[in-house]
Design a protein around this motif. Structure first.
Motif, PDB file in Angstrom:
ATOM      1  N   PRO A  76       1.061  -1.059  -0.171  1.00  0.00           N
ATOM      2  CA  PRO A  76       0.477  -0.190   0.201  1.00  0.00           C
ATOM      3  C   PRO A  76       0.544   1.397   0.071  1.00  0.00           C
ATOM      4  N   HIS A  77      -0.067   2.423   0.036  1.00  0.00           N
ATOM      5  CA  HIS A  77       0.927   3.667   0.040  1.00  0.00           C
ATOM      6  C   HIS A  77       0.894   4.326   1.664  1.00  0.00           C
ATOM      7  N   PHE A  78       1.902   5.180   2.133  1.00  0.00           N
ATOM      8  CA  PHE A  78       2.054   5.548   3.959  1.00  0.00           C
ATOM      9  C   PHE A  78       0.829   6.916   3.286  1.00  0.00           C
ATOM     10  N   VAL A  79       1.921   8.091   2.535  1.00  0.00           N
ATOM     11  CA  VAL A  79       0.496   9.389   2.988  1.00  0.00           C
ATOM     12  C   VAL A  79       0.251   9.772   1.820  1.00  0.00           C
ATOM     13  N   SER A  80       0.893   9.260   0.731  1.00  0.00           N
ATOM     14  CA  SER A  80      -0.375   9.086  -0.671  1.00  0.00           C
ATOM     15  C   SER A  80       0.161   8.557  -1.820  1.00  0.00           C
ATOM     16  N   PRO A  81      -1.667   8.231  -2.372  1.00  0.00           N
ATOM     17  CA  PRO A  81      -1.433   7.478  -3.505  1.00  0.00           C
ATOM     18  C   PRO A  81      -0.539   6.966  -4.396  1.00  0.00           C
ATOM     19  N   ARG A  82      -0.186   8.372  -4.730  1.00  0.00           N
ATOM     20  CA  ARG A  82       1.051   8.886  -5.688  1.00  0.00           C
ATOM     21  C   ARG A  82       2.376   7.879  -5.663  1.00  0.00           C
ATOM     22  N   GLU A  83       2.660   7.407  -4.770  1.00  0.00           N
ATOM     23  CA  GLU A  83       3.483   6.404  -3.710  1.00  0.00           C
ATOM     24  C   GLU A  83       3.119   4.771  -4.358  1.00  0.00           C
ATOM     25  N   ARG A  84       2.234   4.700  -5.048  1.00  0.00           N
ATOM     26  CA  ARG A  84       1.968   3.725  -5.864  1.00  0.00           C
ATOM     27  C   ARG A  84       2.715   3.252  -7.036  1.00  0.00           C
ATOM     28  N   ILE A  85       2.822   4.363  -7.461  1.00  0.00           N
ATOM     29  CA  ILE A  85       2.902   4.930  -9.060  1.00  0.00           C
ATOM     30  C   ILE A  85       4.179   5.157  -9.460  1.00  0.00           C
ATOM     31  N   GLN A  86       5.387   4.595  -9.950  1.00  0.00           N
ATOM     32  CA  GLN A  86       6.288   5.339  -9.774  1.00  0.00           C
ATOM     33  C   GLN A  86       7.296   5.422 -11.151  1.00  0.00           C
ATOM     34  N   VAL A  87       8.195   6.147 -12.049  1.00  0.00           N
ATOM     35  CA  VAL A  87       8.709   5.523 -13.182  1.00  0.00           C
ATOM     36  C   VAL A  87      10.222   6.073 -12.690  1.00  0.00           C
ATOM     37  N   ARG A  89      11.383   5.481 -10.092  1.00  0.00           N
ATOM     38  CA  ARG A  89      12.006   6.205  -8.681  1.00  0.00           C
ATOM     39  C   ARG A  89      10.924   7.098  -8.642  1.00  0.00           C
ATOM     40  N   ARG A  90      10.695   8.199  -9.452  1.00  0.00           N
ATOM     41  CA  ARG A  90      10.193   9.272  -9.298  1.00  0.00           C
ATOM     42  C   ARG A  90       7.992   9.150  -9.642  1.00  0.00           C
ATOM     43  N   MET A  91       7.450   9.463  -7.899  1.00  0.00           N
ATOM     44  CA  MET A  91       6.510   9.477  -8.355  1.00  0.00           C
ATOM     45  C   MET A  91       5.869  10.965  -9.849  1.00  0.00           C
ATOM     46  N   LEU A  92       4.270  10.259  -9.809  1.00  0.00           N
ATOM     47  CA  LEU A  92       3.665  11.077 -10.800  1.00  0.00           C
ATOM     48  C   LEU A  92       3.464  11.894 -10.282  1.00  0.00           C
ATOM     49  N   SER A  93       3.165  13.575 -11.408  1.00  0.00           N
ATOM     50  CA  SER A  93       2.717  14.713 -10.850  1.00  0.00           C
ATOM     51  C   SER A  93       1.188  14.076 -10.435  1.00  0.00           C
ATOM     52  N   ARG A  94       0.467  15.199  -9.964  1.00  0.00           N
ATOM     53  CA  ARG A  94      -1.087  15.358  -9.984  1.00  0.00           C
ATOM     54  C   ARG A  94      -1.209  15.198 -10.928  1.00  0.00           C
ATOM     55  N   ASP A  95      -1.208  16.502 -11.936  1.00  0.00           N
ATOM     56  CA  ASP A  95      -1.718  16.334 -12.991  1.00  0.00           C
ATOM     57  C   ASP A  95      -1.621  15.208 -14.444  1.00  0.00           C
ATOM     58  N   ASP A  96      -0.629  14.292 -13.791  1.00  0.00           N
ATOM     59  CA  ASP A  96      -1.217  13.296 -14.390  1.00  0.00           C
ATOM     60  C   ASP A  96      -1.431  11.791 -14.008  1.00  0.00           C
ATOM     61  N   TRP A  97      -1.362  12.076 -12.535  1.00  0.00           N
ATOM     62  CA  TRP A  97      -2.633  11.646 -12.003  1.00  0.00           C
ATOM     63  C   TRP A  97      -4.387  11.013 -12.823  1.00  0.00           C
ATOM     64  N   VAL A  98      -4.459  13.021 -12.590  1.00  0.00           N
ATOM     65  CA  VAL A  98      -5.616  12.941 -13.538  1.00  0.00           C
ATOM     66  C   VAL A  98      -5.918  12.944 -14.737  1.00  0.00           C
ATOM     67  N   GLU A  99      -4.898  13.021 -15.467  1.00  0.00           N
ATOM     68  CA  GLU A  99      -4.892  12.844 -16.776  1.00  0.00           C
ATOM     69  C   GLU A  99      -5.116  11.472 -17.191  1.00  0.00           C
ATOM     70  N   LEU A 100      -4.588  10.604 -16.604  1.00  0.00           N
ATOM     71  CA  LEU A 100      -4.271   9.371 -16.783  1.00  0.00           C
ATOM     72  C   LEU A 100      -5.962   8.681 -15.872  1.00  0.00           C
ATOM     73  N   GLY A 101      -6.348   9.341 -14.988  1.00  0.00           N
ATOM     74  CA  GLY A 101      -7.113   8.976 -14.246  1.00  0.00           C
ATOM     75  C   GLY A 101      -8.682   9.236 -15.230  1.00  0.00           C
ATOM     76  N   ASN A 102      -8.530   9.997 -16.226  1.00  0.00           N
ATOM     77  CA  ASN A 102      -9.567  10.486 -17.319  1.00  0.00           C
ATOM     78  C   ASN A 102      -9.783   9.786 -18.058  1.00  0.00           C
ATOM     79  N   GLU A 103      -8.555   9.078 -18.529  1.00  0.00           N
ATOM     80  CA  GLU A 103      -8.100   8.529 -19.635  1.00  0.00           C
ATOM     81  C   GLU A 103      -8.397   6.589 -19.543  1.00  0.00           C
TER      82      GLU A 103
END
Length: 405
Positions: A76-87, A89-103
């Motif tokens: 799981p993640h500790f503080v933010s769901p963004r920890e779960r997906i890394q490229v 070892r870098r988390m995706l940006s919030r804007d990336d999450w929104v764009e991908l979530g819409n996709e």
């Protein structure tokens, strides 16, 4: 069709899906990827009970050290769901999450996905977009019907299997191992570290039934005992050796160059929070470890003995679906000092007063993680925090600087 205009709306939607909603079928995932088309991304699937996150981290670091672009999906993640997906070892940006979530939501069946399925699909879309050379996909729960099992991996790694999630996967180790062995695909390749005999039998039977090749990590990679691993603990040698075997198998299949010096660098530079992690807080040494079942607590106990460390106090709590009875002997043996049991947030958290009562007279219930860290007299030795990654999450919410190396 649901659309997100910002990250707050996206996280609110995921919260409504329910973090712990489980419906162990692959129908929704199969329908989604049939509509979208499976990405041509090389996948290594990491399955097991304990050590999945560590093995994924070691493999990610090994591949990156050799110049590969790596997508890593963990939970799981500790503080933010963004920890779960890394490229890399870098988390995706919030804007990336929104764009991908819409996709994800634009694909037929996207609105039917569970919390974990939604994030699994989002991760794979992210890895496809990033053009990763390798996607390391950690299974969430089980194997056969885990959302990550919809992808056809080139390689499946099996970390140690033990008793956990018995109410979902079955009451015995054989039941649990049989479900996890379902992640072995027809004609595929599976690499396993050491297993209990009941678990190994299930892997062998599944591999034979589907015409897959089962390889033992001890035959594919030598010992890593002489390497100063980035993740501490004697048990990490097993995870590192499995990851090294996985990397060598993966690289050989793609004619990639691998060499010992770079492998050593990859293993030494691995980082993952909450795995026998040592931090300093207000002049006190804290050891953070996500050990959350009897098997993991036994490994933690061995790691402490190997380092000649005796914690002065223990902060422990667990989820209510864990087998506390099996954990009690380990909990009591980890320290001679006080045992503090903080109340945890969340619907799956066990009652901390009931835990303290079960542990015995040295245990005291605390209102929160913050209170537990401040409670009691000064003692010799570090404070050990363990029992659940969700307990560690409450520590990291208070002290987020320790989430990174």
């Amino acid at each position: 069709m649901t659309r997100f205009s910002n990250y707050t709306e996206l996280t609110a939607y995921m919260d409504r899906l329910g973090l712990f909603r489980m419906d162990l079928t692959l129908g929704r995932m199969e329908a989604f990827w049939k509509a979208y088309g499976l990405p041509a991304v090389p996948v290594v699937h990491v399955v097991g009970t304990n050590g999945k996150g560590s093995t994924s981290a070691f493999l990610t670091s090994l591949a990156r050290a050799h110049g590969q672009k790596v997508g890593t999906f963990i939970s799981p993640h500790f503080v933010s769901p963004r920890e779960r997906i890394q490229v890399n070892r870098r988390m995706l940006s919030r804007d990336d999450w929104v764009e991908l979530g819409n996709e994800v939501m634009s694909v037929p069946g996207g609105e039917d996905l569970t919390y974990f399925e939604f994030q699994t699909c989002l991760a794979m879309l992210a890895f496809e977009r990033a053009g990763v050379d390798l996607a390391v996909m950690e299974a969430g729960l089980g194997g056969r019907y885990d959302a990550t099992n919809v992808f056809r991996p080139g390689l499946t790694l099996f970390t140690p299997m033990g008793l956990d999630h018995e109410k979902i996967l079955g009451p015995t180790l054989a039941d649990i191992a049989r479900d996890k062995a379902g992640a072995i695909h027809e004609g595929g390749v599976a690499l396993t570290g050491p297993q209990e005999p009941e678990a190994m039998i299930q892997l062998q039977e599944r591999a034979e039934a589907v015409g897959a090749r089962l390889v033992y990590s001890v035959d594919a990679a030598g010992p890593v005992d002489g390497i100063k691993l980035g993740l501490k603990g004697i048990h990490q040698t097993t995870n590192a050796r499995l990851a090294l075997a996985g990397w060598r198998w993966f690289s050989a299949g793609r004619s990639l160059r691998t060499d010992h010096a770079t492998e050593v660098f990859g293993l030494e530079s691995t980082f993952l929070p909450g795995r026998f992690q040592f931090v300093e807080l207000d002049g006190r040494q804290i050891i953070l470890d996500g050990a959350h079942n009897a098997h993991a607590l036994a490994a933690l106990s061995a790691a402490l003995r190997a380092e000649n460390i005796r914690p002065g106090r223990l902060v422990f709590a667990c989820l209510r679906d864990k087998n506390l009875t099996d954990m009690l002997p380990f909990i009591r043996s980890l320290t001679d000092g006080p045992i503090l049991v903080p109340a945890m947030e969340g619907e799956r958290a066990a009652d901390n007063r009931a835990i303290a009562s079960a542990i015995g007279e040295r245990a005291t219930a605390s209102d929160s993680m913050e209170a537990a860290l401040e409670q009691g007299p000064d003692v010799d030795g570090p404070t050990l925090v363990c029992g659940s990654l969700y307990l560690l999450a409450e520590f990291y919410i208070l002290n987020p600087r320790f989430l990174t190396a």
